[in-house]
Write an enzyme that holds these catalytic residues in place. Structure first.
Site, PDB file in Angstrom:
ATOM      1  CD  GLU A  90      -3.059  -0.923   0.254  1.00  0.00           C
ATOM      2  OE1 GLU A  90      -3.394   0.226  -0.082  1.00  0.00           O
ATOM      3  OE2 GLU A  90      -3.600  -1.938  -0.228  1.00  0.00           O
ATOM      4  CB  SER A 498     -41.434 -37.687  42.089  1.00  0.00           C
ATOM      5  OG  SER A 498     -42.560 -38.524  41.884  1.00  0.00           O
TER       6      SER A 498
END
Length: 836
Positions: A90, A498
């Site tokens: 770049e 239960s």
């Protein structure tokens, strides 16, 4: 000479005029655009958009929510090789120019003059930072001039290192990845510092055009871009020849990697996301980088994941093979227009090793199989595979990586065909009884190798809480979040069976009953004009056992005793006690069916109720969020849920715990009643329906099984003083599971508690004042005669300890109880069912 002098004079005038004109133009641009420029100082504290992240209490990532994946890094965390690669790609002169590159701008101007359109902008990294942070992306001359002016100013107030850090954290690199650290995760599933030179160069090639040079979508173009950058690095003397040669030869290894969670807890993450959204109510929730720390323990969650998944897979195997997903899939399709990327032309140019291709390994084209496998979903540890060989007792499959795997016969024999919840077909004689070549099946990893598997239809949920403050330590809402996002741990509810009985028994203990009280386990008939027929509840064994001590009735889960207890103490009193420990009274049916657990409750409800038993009678509030922080570490929310403080005076309202002031949890139950219930629930494991848990060889664990009508729902909820865990197993659309809670749910609890309590000392509840131990006659519940054989010890509240002439049942246990709805009958398996 005079002529020459005149020419030089006029040229000088023209040059000065040109420079002056350019200066005037430049000054005009500065004067015109200057007031429009943004404040450069904001870059010092610029807030990058980062997602909402959710962590365990030990700071391990479990979830991330946001459009952009970004993990900002400092300059010192950027690998030097990446800096070199991005400079080569770049802006070679980044560290020497003043923000603009005259040569680059001149080249861009010449290209514009020659072609009539903008081909390259001549932008430096500094100019790109100016554009990405402070300007729009419009390709106009005005924006370009602003970009130049901002870049010049940036170089005056920021260091080159600051500018580079801003650049690498902002750039878009495809696949929702913003910044280089996110790109490392997305493309390679690694930490940034773990990437090779070739991989760093690949990422450095993405800013120019993330879609065009994407190594997943366009591997050939990405390879050319990567190798050009590596060549540039070599030409600029950034790398040596050996590094260059190694990098350009490295194969493309990029593939999409989803979010790299450190702990798998998607049900928790989604629950937290919803709560944070409601609590914060902010528009920037998914972009401001908020960090949420939960109460979840990473070890507990990991162990719970394995326990529930293994438990559901084990249940599924016990009930037989339901068939493969697809049959007779051809290994390849001739003249297909769509080519698989792995086997496309030029694969060697892309650096893809032929050893990874199955067709080269075995000499056959299986490209269609691989295509099908890559589209087939994986769930938890269960992975798709296609049968490549089925012959006699030999089974071979190929996975999505193109690997051929032999499945041993012993890992197949479970797969007799499913018939009903309680019946399977005959034993397998050959693999061809169930599969043939080309079938899509599922496999799972075993301790050694792989085994045949299938995606279970059964579902489950798991919740573990800290009884000290109600913090959720682990939670799962199903077999797999991505298969079905419905969270069964807290959404909706199922009949509790239960597991609710301890709250009925504690109500009785609070109202004059003792663990030695006798209640008649005998038939009873309920008449109700609203019912088509009389209701005749029974025990799951179909037998009745006459007068039974409460302790014995609980660990054998006798239904008739629970009904008679509730009839004696009153439905209202049971609901009142249940409400005091945290149950919503509106969810509790106000009739005797509640004694058998007809209430539809969530595992989180049940776990919260059992936490009160585990901690000695203090009501705690289940919660997931410990604190919420901003991206800078500011605490925006700190949980202040009640915490148990047994040493505190009754008048103490708040206590400091871990540096945080928190309210003291209210005491809602008599600690002596809770102590007796502890001992009774320990007997569920020592003598009753929970005896499978004896494998843990601990004396500090207690709990209760639960099974509802026709065995639709299987439960186990249990604890020691430090940890509570509740398990539910059943089908989303209620249907028979064919198993009791002691077989379907309890093994999950055992696996979890075994791992969590390993190596830890036993944690039993201390005997509170006012408790006495008395030797009693087990047949009558009365005090034993001196020297009586078979006498047993029982614990009592001191004022209720038996005397020689006392009668242990404070209320009548006979009579009928109208108004019991027949459809609410809930059964519990006898002890014999849980002993194998």
């Amino acid at each position: 000479m005079n002529v020459l002098r005149k020419m030089i004079k006029w040229l000088t005038y023209f040059l000065l005029a040109g420079v002056g004109g350019a200066g005037v133009v430049g000054l005009s641009i500065v004067l015109y655009l200057g007031p429009q420029l943004p404040d450069i100082e904001q870059l010092r504290n610029f807030q990058l958009q980062t997602p909402l992240r959710i962590f365990t209490r030990d700071e391990k990532l479990i979830g991330e929510f946001g459009e952009k994946r970004r993990n900002p890094v400092t300059y010192d965390e950027i690998p030097q090789a990446y800096i070199q690669a991005i400079l080569a790609a770049e802006d070679t002169r980044f560290f020497s120019h003043s923000g603009i590159d005259i040569k680059g701008l001149a080249r861009a101007f010449v290209q514009l003059a020659q072609s009539g359109r903008i081909q390259s902008g001549g932008s430096t990294i500094t100019m790109q930072v100016a554009r990405n942070y402070l300007l729009t992306l419009d390709q106009t001359f005005t924006r370009k001039f602003k970009e130049i002016l901002i870049a010049l100013q940036m170089e005056k107030i920021l260091s080159k290192e600051d500018i580079m850090a801003l650049y690498v954290n902002k750039i878009y690199l495809g696949n929702r990845a913003y910044g280089i650290d996110a790109a490392a995760e997305v493309y390679y599933g690694k930490e940034l510092h773990e990437l090779s030179l070739a991989q760093l160069a690949m990422i450095a090639g993405l800013p120019k055009a993330p879609s065009r040079y994407n190594p997943i979508v366009n591997p050939r173009r990405a390879l050319l871009r990567r190798n050009w950058i590596i060549q540039r690095m070599f030409d600029l003397n950034m790398i040596d020849k050996d590094s260059y040669d190694q990098a350009v030869r490295e194969p493309i290894t990029a593939r999409y990697h989803g979010l790299q969670r450190e702990v798998e807890a998607p049900y928790v993450a989604e629950m937290v996301r919803k709560e944070v959204a409601e609590r914060m109510g902010r528009d920037d929730l998914y972009t401001a980088g908020y960090r949420v720390y939960t109460t979840v323990d990473s070890k507990a969650q990991t162990v719970a994941n394995a326990a529930l998944i293994d438990g559901l897979l084990a249940y599924d195997k016990r009930h037989g093979w339901r068939g493969g997903q697809q049959r007779d899939i051809p290994p390849f399709v001739e003249e297909t227009e769509e080519k698989n990327s792995i086997y496309a032309d030029g694969e060697l140019d892309l650096g893809i090793s032929p050893e990874t291709g199955a067709e080269e390994a075995v000499g056959e084209n299986i490209s269609n199989w691989l295509k099908v496998l890559r589209r087939a979903p994986s769930f938890s540890k269960v992975q798709p595979a296609i049968v490549s060989l089925a012959e006699g007792k030999k089974l071979q499959v190929v996975n999505e990586e193109g690997e051929y795997i032999d499945i041993p016969w012993q890992a197949v024999t479970w797969a007799s065909r499913y018939r009903t919840p309680v019946w399977k077909g005959p034993k397998l004689k050959a693999v061809t009884d169930i599969v043939r070549r080309g079938d899509l099946v599922y496999i799972e990893p075993l301790e050694e190798g792989w085994g045949l598997s299938q995606i279970p239809e059964i579902q489950g949920a798991f919740v573990s809480l800290s009884p000290d403050d109600g913090g959720v330590m682990a939670l799962l809402g199903g077999f797999n979040f991505y298969q079905n996002k419905f969270n069964r741990a807290y959404q909706g509810g199922r009949q509790a069976g239960s597991v609710f009985k301890p709250f009925v028994y504690m109500t009785a203990l609070m109202n004059g009953y003792t663990a030695a009280s006798l209640v008649n386990d005998a038939p009873v008939v309920f008449e109700d004009v609203s019912l088509e027929s009389a209701w005749r509840p029974s025990n799951s064994s179909g037998k009745f056992y006459g007068p039974t001590r409460l302790r014995h009735a609980l660990y054998q889960s006798r239904n008739l005793v629970s009904i008679r207890l509730m009839q004696s103490v009153g439905v209202e009193q049971v609901i009142e006690l249940a409400q005091s420990v945290g149950f919503n009274p509106e969810e509790l049916p106000a009739n005797l069916s509640l004694s058998l657990g007809s209430a539809e409750l969530s595992p989180l409800n049940i776990a919260a109720g059992y936490s009160v038993i585990a901690n000695g009678g203090y009501k705690v509030t289940p919660h997931l969020i410990e604190r919420i922080e901003s991206s800078t570490g500011e605490v925006l929310f700190q949980a202040s849920t009640p915490v148990v403080c047994k040493q505190c005076e009754a008048s103490t309202l708040r206590v400091v715990r871990d540096g945080i002031e928190r309210p003291v949890a209210p005491k809602v139950l008599d600690e002596r009643v809770v102590y007796i219930m502890h001992s009774m629930l320990k007997d569920v494991i020592k003598k009753g329906t929970g005896r499978r848990a004896l494998v843990l060889k601990r004396n500090d664990i207690a709990g209760k099984t639960g099974t509802t009508n026709d065995r639709h729902d299987a439960w186990f909820s249990g604890f020691n003083q430090d940890l509570v865990a509740t398990v539910w197993v059943g089908f989303d659309k209620p249907q028979a599971t064919g198993e009791y809670g002691g077989k379907a749910a309890l093994p999950v609890w055992i696996d979890y508690m075994g791992a969590m309590l390993e190596g830890k000392p036993e944690s039993n509840m201390l005997q509170p004042p006012g408790i006495v131990t008395v030797k009693i006659d087990p047949a009558t519940g009365r005090i034993a005669r001196p020297g009586q054989t078979g006498a047993i010890f029982e614990v009592f509240r001191k004022e209720l300890a038996p005397r020689a002439t006392s009668v242990q049942s404070p209320a009548s246990t006979s009579g009928t109880m109208p108004g019991m709805p027949a459809e609410a009958v809930v059964e519990e398996g006898p002890a014999a069912e849980a002993l194998f």
